[in-house]
Write a protein that holds these residues in place. Structure first.
Motif, PDB file in Angstrom:
ATOM      1  N   ALA A  84      83.640 -43.227  54.721  1.00  0.00           N
ATOM      2  CA  ALA A  84      83.034 -41.890  55.479  1.00  0.00           C
ATOM      3  C   ALA A  84      84.376 -41.330  55.630  1.00  0.00           C
ATOM      4  CB  ALA A  84      82.324 -42.390  56.156  1.00  0.00           C
ATOM      5  N   GLY A  85      84.750 -40.906  56.269  1.00  0.00           N
ATOM      6  CA  GLY A  85      86.048 -40.570  56.303  1.00  0.00           C
ATOM      7  C   GLY A  85      86.906 -40.176  55.562  1.00  0.00           C
ATOM      8  N   ILE A  86      87.175 -41.115  54.107  1.00  0.00           N
ATOM      9  CA  ILE A  86      88.779 -39.975  53.447  1.00  0.00           C
ATOM     10  C   ILE A  86      86.789 -39.681  52.233  1.00  0.00           C
ATOM     11  CG2 ILE A  86      88.475 -41.508  50.827  1.00  0.00           C
ATOM     12  CD1 ILE A  86      89.071 -43.518  52.486  1.00  0.00           C
ATOM     13  N   ALA A  87      85.395 -39.970  52.534  1.00  0.00           N
ATOM     14  CA  ALA A  87      85.048 -38.727  51.794  1.00  0.00           C
ATOM     15  C   ALA A  87      84.261 -37.507  52.235  1.00  0.00           C
ATOM     16  CB  ALA A  87      82.848 -39.711  51.163  1.00  0.00           C
ATOM     17  N   VAL A  88      84.803 -37.942  53.686  1.00  0.00           N
ATOM     18  CA  VAL A  88      84.033 -36.031  54.413  1.00  0.00           C
ATOM     19  C   VAL A  88      85.693 -35.435  55.259  1.00  0.00           C
ATOM     20  CG1 VAL A  88      81.999 -37.270  55.160  1.00  0.00           C
ATOM     21  CG2 VAL A  88      84.092 -36.783  56.870  1.00  0.00           C
ATOM     22  N   GLY A  89      86.543 -36.144  54.807  1.00  0.00           N
ATOM     23  CA  GLY A  89      88.116 -35.628  55.523  1.00  0.00           C
ATOM     24  C   GLY A  89      87.955 -36.060  57.042  1.00  0.00           C
ATOM     25  N   ALA A  90      87.077 -36.809  57.483  1.00  0.00           N
ATOM     26  CA  ALA A  90      87.646 -37.142  58.698  1.00  0.00           C
ATOM     27  C   ALA A  90      89.235 -37.947  59.182  1.00  0.00           C
ATOM     28  CB  ALA A  90      86.444 -37.862  59.523  1.00  0.00           C
ATOM     29  N   THR A  91      89.744 -37.532  60.145  1.00  0.00           N
ATOM     30  CA  THR A  91      91.053 -38.712  60.090  1.00  0.00           C
ATOM     31  C   THR A  91      90.857 -39.578  61.437  1.00  0.00           C
ATOM     32  OG1 THR A  91      91.489 -36.785  61.238  1.00  0.00           O
ATOM     33  CG2 THR A  91      92.505 -36.630  59.439  1.00  0.00           C
ATOM     34  N   LYS A  92      90.058 -39.715  62.484  1.00  0.00           N
ATOM     35  CA  LYS A  92      90.297 -41.201  63.381  1.00  0.00           C
ATOM     36  C   LYS A  92      88.273 -40.905  63.542  1.00  0.00           C
ATOM     37  CE  LYS A  92      92.049 -41.526  68.336  1.00  0.00           C
ATOM     38  NZ  LYS A  92      92.994 -40.481  68.563  1.00  0.00           N
ATOM     39  N   GLY A  93      88.448 -41.920  64.668  1.00  0.00           N
ATOM     40  CA  GLY A  93      86.722 -42.560  63.832  1.00  0.00           C
ATOM     41  C   GLY A  93      86.682 -43.562  65.402  1.00  0.00           C
ATOM     42  N   TYR A  94      85.507 -43.127  66.040  1.00  0.00           N
ATOM     43  CA  TYR A  94      85.664 -43.958  67.476  1.00  0.00           C
ATOM     44  C   TYR A  94      83.875 -44.984  66.787  1.00  0.00           C
ATOM     45  CZ  TYR A  94      88.255 -40.979  69.868  1.00  0.00           C
ATOM     46  OH  TYR A  94      88.520 -40.041  69.915  1.00  0.00           O
ATOM     47  N   ILE A  95      83.806 -45.484  67.859  1.00  0.00           N
ATOM     48  CA  ILE A  95      82.543 -46.719  67.833  1.00  0.00           C
ATOM     49  C   ILE A  95      82.091 -46.830  69.563  1.00  0.00           C
ATOM     50  CG2 ILE A  95      81.628 -48.921  67.395  1.00  0.00           C
ATOM     51  CD1 ILE A  95      83.719 -49.494  65.148  1.00  0.00           C
ATOM     52  N   TYR A  96      81.061 -46.096  69.487  1.00  0.00           N
ATOM     53  CA  TYR A  96      80.181 -45.640  70.528  1.00  0.00           C
ATOM     54  C   TYR A  96      79.194 -46.913  70.998  1.00  0.00           C
ATOM     55  CZ  TYR A  96      76.336 -43.898  73.838  1.00  0.00           C
ATOM     56  OH  TYR A  96      75.257 -43.676  74.315  1.00  0.00           O
ATOM     57  N   ILE A  97      79.054 -47.696  72.201  1.00  0.00           N
ATOM     58  CA  ILE A  97      78.520 -48.557  72.893  1.00  0.00           C
ATOM     59  C   ILE A  97      78.516 -47.923  74.609  1.00  0.00           C
ATOM     60  CG2 ILE A  97      80.265 -49.675  72.629  1.00  0.00           C
ATOM     61  CD1 ILE A  97      77.983 -51.706  72.488  1.00  0.00           C
TER      62      ILE A  97
END
Length: 231
Positions: free
Chosen positions: A208-221
């Protein structure tokens, strides 16, 4: 030769004694002088049979359940001898409830060691990402849209539209946020994936990051304890 035994580490299995079963199996194997590897997996989802344990054999993984700490030793002896046991369920993949299913999202749950990157790769993990890095962002978006993939929430929102909207947004920096709140009462699909096949979450977020141009991810819980009134 090492005997490989699989015991679920899933929260549902642990709640009914899976940790105790794993401990007893380890101690019993040591006492018998056996070379045993106990692999802690997620759950296959047969919670009425948990703790359901499996042993690798030439015929496939043979399941027993529900096993308790009090009958774990007799189950181990049956595994060693290949003999009958009241809790023997046969080859796990041939259990009718599982055999009738075509598993996609949960294909690796209960099969792999969720903490092993090597095990994930051995069972087809990261093939999607390997293909994604050969494509342009637009090609990834086109594939996701054409697939008809939808969100796992109640709205079932089309993933392709969501990703395309983020891709077209103008921003100095973009983020991928995995909503793992599991907020709806009685829904545990996200927990099963995160406990049983967590690398698939990371792989999906990366694509998803590659597809939308995101450079960082978080998992929210959340870590709050929810209370519900009794009827």
């Amino acid at each position: 030769m090492t005997m490989r035994i699989y015991v679920s580490r899933d929260a549902g299995a642990v709640a009914v004694g899976a940790d105790e079963v794993a401990l007893v199996l380890g101690l019993a194997a040591s006492k018998r002088g056996l070379d045993v590897e106990i692999v802690r997996t997620g759950s296959r989802g047969l919670y009425w049979l948990e703790p359901m344990i499996e042993v690798a054999t030439p015929q496939g993984r043979v399941a027993f359940g529900p096993v308790t700490e009090f009958n774990a030793c007799s189950v181990l002896d049956a595994m060693i001898s290949g003999g009958a046991h009241p809790l023997r369920l046969g080859v796990a993949d041939e259990i009718p409830w599982l055999k009738r299913q075509t598993r996609l999202t949960f294909a690796r749950c209960g099969v792999v060691d969720p903490r092993s990157f090597t095990d994930y790769r051995a069972h087809g993990g990261y093939k999607g990402l390997e293909r994604a890095v050969t494509l342009t962002a637009d090609a990834i978006l086109a594939d996701v849209t054409a697939s008809g993939l939808r969100g796992r929430g109640g709205a079932g929102f089309p993933t392709g539209i969501k990703w395309k909207t983020v891709a077209q947004a103008q921003a100095d920096r973009k983020f991928i946020v995995c909503n793992a709140d599991e907020g709806d009462s009685g829904t545990f699909a996200d927990r099963m994936i995160m406990e049983g096949d967590p690398f698939v979450v990371i792989e999906g977020m990366t694509i998803a990051g590659i597809a939308v141009g995101a450079t960082k991810g978080y998992i929210y819980i959340r870590s709050d304890i929810r209370t519900r009134s009794k009827p």
